[in-house]
Design a protein around this motif. Structure first.
Motif, PDB file in Angstrom:
ATOM      1  N   GLN A  94       0.849  -1.191   0.000  1.00  0.00           N
ATOM      2  CA  GLN A  94       0.000   0.000   0.000  1.00  0.00           C
ATOM      3  C   GLN A  94       0.884   1.240   0.000  1.00  0.00           C
ATOM      4  N   SER A  95       0.484   2.253  -0.739  1.00  0.00           N
ATOM      5  CA  SER A  95       1.337   3.419  -0.971  1.00  0.00           C
ATOM      6  C   SER A  95       1.466   4.369   0.214  1.00  0.00           C
ATOM      7  N   SER A  96       0.572   4.248   1.184  1.00  0.00           N
ATOM      8  CA  SER A  96       0.628   5.126   2.351  1.00  0.00           C
ATOM      9  C   SER A  96      -0.102   4.457   3.508  1.00  0.00           C
ATOM     10  N   LEU A 134      -2.566   5.819   5.073  1.00  0.00           N
ATOM     11  CA  LEU A 134      -3.979   6.053   4.786  1.00  0.00           C
ATOM     12  C   LEU A 134      -4.526   4.963   3.863  1.00  0.00           C
ATOM     13  N   MET A 135      -3.782   4.615   2.836  1.00  0.00           N
ATOM     14  CA  MET A 135      -4.214   3.576   1.902  1.00  0.00           C
ATOM     15  C   MET A 135      -4.287   2.213   2.597  1.00  0.00           C
ATOM     16  N   GLU A 160      -7.510   2.207   4.501  1.00  0.00           N
ATOM     17  CA  GLU A 160      -8.636   2.090   3.573  1.00  0.00           C
ATOM     18  C   GLU A 160      -8.799   0.647   3.095  1.00  0.00           C
ATOM     19  N   THR A 161      -7.679   0.002   2.806  1.00  0.00           N
ATOM     20  CA  THR A 161      -7.707  -1.394   2.368  1.00  0.00           C
ATOM     21  C   THR A 161      -8.236  -2.289   3.480  1.00  0.00           C
ATOM     22  N   GLN A 200     -11.950  -1.933   3.792  1.00  0.00           N
ATOM     23  CA  GLN A 200     -12.657  -2.695   2.755  1.00  0.00           C
ATOM     24  C   GLN A 200     -12.759  -4.162   3.155  1.00  0.00           C
TER      25      GLN A 200
END
Length: 128
Positions: free
Chosen positions: A59-61, A63-64, A67-68, A71
């Protein structure tokens, strides 16, 4: 029911589990890659088990990553299990065990290696 989250091109793990008789669905962001196993509607259902191999560590950050994980958590049944690995390559400076615990309520290391641990998290009632 099992969701292979981030199945990737070819959905190799999904194919293996299907060959063993498991009820498994493959999902990846890149649904349009022509792989007929990838289900673009997979996130509209609930699963007893979700697994993600080589997904969280790329994941790029932060935050990402959250978010993942959100989900994933949303598609899990209560008391459902999330199985994931967290390889050091590419290395991310993240305490994944602490993050998983905050998201799911229960987490334990269940295998893997020092450089690529495997975790199991359970979605508890308090963390729905």
């Amino acid at each position: 029911t099992i969701l292979d989250f981030g199945a990737g091109k070819g959905a190799t793990s999904t194919k293996y589990l299907l060959s063993k008789g498991f009820d498994v669905v493959a999902y990846d962001l890149w649904v349009g890659n022509g792989d007929v196993l990838l289900d673009k509607f997979a996130l509209n259902r609930q699963y007893d088990i979700v697994f993600a191999s080589n997904v969280l560590n790329v994941q790029s950050s932060l935050l990402m990553l959250f978010e993942t994980l959100n989900q994933i958590k949303l598609v899990m049944e209560n008391n459902g299990e999330f199985i994931c690995n967290y390889p050091q390559s590419p290395l991310k400076e993240t305490d994944i065990e602490e993050i998983l615990l905050s998201m799911f309520g229960f987490v334990e290391r269940v295998g893997g290696t020092k450089s690529a641990p495997v975790w199991k998290a359970i979605k508890t009632q308090q963390n729905t």
